[in-house]
Design a protein around this motif. Structure first.
Motif, PDB file in Angstrom:
ATOM      1  N   UNK A   4       0.809  -1.218   0.000  1.00 23.32           N
ATOM      2  CA  UNK A   4       0.000   0.000   0.000  1.00 23.32           C
ATOM      3  C   UNK A   4       0.849   1.278   0.000  1.00 23.32           C
ATOM      4  N   UNK A   5       1.927   1.353   0.796  1.00 20.77           N
ATOM      5  CA  UNK A   5       2.747   2.580   0.766  1.00 20.77           C
ATOM      6  C   UNK A   5       3.341   2.884  -0.605  1.00 20.77           C
ATOM      7  N   UNK A   6       3.558   1.847  -1.436  1.00 21.62           N
ATOM      8  CA  UNK A   6       4.085   2.079  -2.784  1.00 21.62           C
ATOM      9  C   UNK A   6       3.102   2.857  -3.654  1.00 21.62           C
ATOM     10  N   UNK A   7       1.832   2.851  -3.270  1.00 24.64           N
ATOM     11  CA  UNK A   7       0.791   3.563  -4.005  1.00 24.64           C
ATOM     12  C   UNK A   7       0.406   4.866  -3.298  1.00 24.64           C
ATOM     13  N   UNK A   8       1.228   5.294  -2.345  1.00 21.37           N
ATOM     14  CA  UNK A   8       0.949   6.535  -1.641  1.00 21.37           C
ATOM     15  C   UNK A   8      -0.114   6.427  -0.577  1.00 21.37           C
ATOM     16  N   UNK A   9      -0.395   5.210  -0.111  1.00 18.15           N
ATOM     17  CA  UNK A   9      -1.422   4.988   0.912  1.00 18.15           C
ATOM     18  C   UNK A   9      -0.760   4.438   2.166  1.00 18.15           C
ATOM     19  N   UNK A  10      -1.053   5.052   3.294  1.00 19.35           N
ATOM     20  CA  UNK A  10      -0.498   4.595   4.566  1.00 19.35           C
ATOM     21  C   UNK A  10      -1.519   3.708   5.273  1.00 19.35           C
ATOM     22  N   UNK A  11      -1.225   2.417   5.432  1.00 12.92           N
ATOM     23  CA  UNK A  11      -2.187   1.529   6.097  1.00 12.92           C
ATOM     24  C   UNK A  11      -2.160   1.715   7.608  1.00 12.92           C
ATOM     25  N   UNK A  33     -10.050 -11.171   8.076  1.00  8.46           N
ATOM     26  CA  UNK A  33      -8.913 -10.300   8.387  1.00  8.46           C
ATOM     27  C   UNK A  33      -9.136  -8.979   7.651  1.00  8.46           C
ATOM     28  N   UNK A  34      -8.761  -7.862   8.275  1.00  7.08           N
ATOM     29  CA  UNK A  34      -9.028  -6.551   7.694  1.00  7.08           C
ATOM     30  C   UNK A  34      -7.847  -5.613   7.899  1.00  7.08           C
ATOM     31  N   UNK A  35      -7.652  -4.740   6.931  1.00  5.85           N
ATOM     32  CA  UNK A  35      -6.748  -3.614   7.113  1.00  5.85           C
ATOM     33  C   UNK A  35      -7.389  -2.413   6.437  1.00  5.85           C
ATOM     34  N   UNK A  36      -6.859  -1.232   6.693  1.00  2.00           N
ATOM     35  CA  UNK A  36      -7.470  -0.024   6.131  1.00  2.00           C
ATOM     36  C   UNK A  36      -6.450   1.096   6.098  1.00  2.00           C
ATOM     37  N   UNK A  37      -6.788   2.170   5.375  1.00  4.28           N
ATOM     38  CA  UNK A  37      -6.000   3.387   5.508  1.00  4.28           C
ATOM     39  C   UNK A  37      -6.761   4.362   6.391  1.00  4.28           C
ATOM     40  N   UNK A  38      -6.015   5.271   6.978  1.00  5.06           N
ATOM     41  CA  UNK A  38      -6.596   6.188   7.950  1.00  5.06           C
ATOM     42  C   UNK A  38      -7.701   7.033   7.326  1.00  5.06           C
ATOM     43  N   UNK A  39      -8.660   7.419   8.159  1.00 11.40           N
ATOM     44  CA  UNK A  39      -9.790   8.200   7.676  1.00 11.40           C
ATOM     45  C   UNK A  39      -9.346   9.564   7.165  1.00 11.40           C
ATOM     46  N   UNK A  40     -10.057  10.015   6.134  1.00  8.61           N
ATOM     47  CA  UNK A  40      -9.762  11.307   5.523  1.00  8.61           C
ATOM     48  C   UNK A  40     -10.305  12.445   6.381  1.00  8.61           C
ATOM     49  N   UNK A  41      -9.623  13.574   6.335  1.00  2.92           N
ATOM     50  CA  UNK A  41     -10.107  14.793   6.983  1.00  2.92           C
ATOM     51  C   UNK A  41     -10.741  15.655   5.896  1.00  2.92           C
ATOM     52  N   UNK A  42     -12.071  15.810   5.956  1.00  5.34           N
ATOM     53  CA  UNK A  42     -12.810  16.451   4.877  1.00  5.34           C
ATOM     54  C   UNK A  42     -13.444  17.766   5.327  1.00  5.34           C
TER      55      UNK A  42
END
Length: 454
Positions: A240-247, A264-273
């Protein structure tokens, strides 16, 4: 106009694909997640071509491509009851009861999803749906204010209400009505950057719990994440970090196993909108994120009890925020959980599907049920895991907390209240174990029927 109704499965498939398109526009990183998952699954299948049984290959690949789950949070009993009717148009029923208040999240939930094997193969779209528990807000003034805000809003368009009623009256929707239903239903799940409250009210809700602010402050229950299914979540976490996403720091759920179990689950941090409040003040809200899942074997009550016991033990002694160390720690703790199909089957820890090998003939002079184990060893009867279609309370709470934050948490830890949830829902939730047991029993009955005909 032709009023002949179409399948609920078709409507669900259209809706889930439209939802995915909408979410890609609203949260561009979700589109990147889909790309990561597609490439990872393609690579995994090239290295493990026997992942799916030969006779299931086509249907399972179709299912994998379209599979998504989402999550929404509702504020009132009436919203939940109408949402039940909306999902029913798409052949989705409430399965399971989840109490997240024990983890400091003031909601209880169910999963709306298809329940038949055929429907799951067409599109297993599922939505984890939570209802806010206002009684867990300690501050009575704030609780009453939140109640009034929620009671004054209507999250459903007038037309979607009409189409829900029409579907009930004519036992389905026509092709054109289905398209209109999808369009109108999506309005409920869209993001609204204009809040229903002032900045001061938002901050007061936020002070009590971020999730309370998320539910109460907006015009509707914006879909807060959509989740594609991968066959190799550890690889997804790594790249994921290779695509600019921090898990998030660690993968939730059981460790990597030869026979995957549950979820099993993983995610990237929630966006600040950015949002605009009713007093014209501007601010930011954190709620929506991207998630990826890997699904495994559905466990029996005995298997689930063992899983819960090992998970509790592993979590209590886990101090690492490093995923590799976390997985090693959990792998050690889960060494007590059998990791081969035959042991899991013999110890009745999971649910399995039994099918006759292509071209195989069962001996006509044998009592097939009594000789089932022998036929499996001979390779005449194939045993494949039944996929877990539901959610884990601990994982759900963990994902909520990691993405909403729990540093402000002035809510009571309530007890489970399934009866109150079902009263709000307007029906009982379905016991998920009974659904898996039925799939297993059906496969055995079909196998025995085939043997009787041979």
């Amino acid at each position: 106009m032709d009023k002949q109704t179409i399948s609920q499965d078709i409507i669900r498939d259209r809706f889930s694909k439209a939802m995915s398109q909408m979410y890609q526009q609203e949260v561009p990183q979700y589109g990147t997640l889909l790309q990561i998952v597609k490439e990872t699954n393609t690579d995994y299948l090239s290295k493990h071509p026997d992942t799916f049984a030969e006779h299931q290959q086509g249907s399972e690949l179709n299912r994998l491509d379209v599979e998504r789950h989402g999550a929404i949070r509702l504020g009132t009993a009436s919203e939940l009851a109408t949402m039940k009717d909306l999902f029913a148009v798409m052949g989705m029923s409430p399965v399971g009861y989840y109490d997240l208040s024990a983890a400091g999240v003031p909601v209880h939930s169910t999963a709306f999803r298809p329940i038949t094997e055929q429907a799951l193969l067409i599109n297993p779209f599922r939505v984890f749906t939570s209802l806010l528990r206002l009684e867990l807000i300690d501050n009575s003034d704030l609780r009453e204010k939140a109640r009034k805000i929620l009671e004054a809003r209507d999250i459903f368009s007038p037309r979607v209400r009409e189409l829900i009623a029409l579907s009930e009256q004519q036992n389905g929707l026509s092709d054109g009505q289905a398209d209109e239903f999808v369009s109108e239903a999506l309005k409920t799940f869209r993001w609204h950057s204009d809040a229903l409250v002032s900045l001061d009210s938002y901050n007061a809700l936020l002070e009590h719990h971020r999730l309370i602010a998320d539910v109460v402050s907006f015009k509707g229950p914006h879909i807060n994440h959509l989740t594609p299914r991968t066959l190799d979540i550890d690889q997804v976490q790594r790249i994921m970090p290779q695509f600019g996403i921090t898990p998030k720091e660690v993968i939730e759920g059981p460790p990597l196993r030869h026979v995957p179990i549950l979820l099993r689950q993983t995610s990237f941090k929630a966006l600040s909108e950015r949002i605009t409040f009713t007093d014209s003040e501007e601010g930011k809200h954190t709620a929506r994120f991207g998630e990826i899942e890997q699904r495994g074997l559905a466990l029996t009550p005995e298997g689930r009890a063992l899983y819960d016991q090992l998970l509790l033990r592993a979590s209590a002694s886990d101090t690492s925020n490093n995923n590799d160390q976390h997985q090693q720690h959990f792998a050690h703790a889960f060494a007590a959980f059998p990791d081969d199909i035959e042991s899991l089957r013999q110890q009745k820890l999971g649910y399995f599907r039994y099918t006759l090998k292509n071209g195989a003939k069962l001996p006509a002079d044998q009592n097939i049920p009594a000789h089932l184990d022998s036929l499996i060893k001979q390779g005449l009867v194939l045993v494949t895991p039944i996929i877990y279609e539901d959610f884990l309370p601990v994982s759900a709470a963990g994902i909520f907390q990691s993405n909403l934050g729990s540093e402000k948490n002035h809510v009571s830890s309530g007890n489970p209240n399934r009866s109150a949830f079902e009263t709000a829902l307007g029906r009982e939730v379905i016991d998920e174990f009974s659904l898996y047991a039925e799939i297993e029993a059906t496969s055995l009955n079909q196998l025995f029927a085939e043997s009787a005909q041979s």
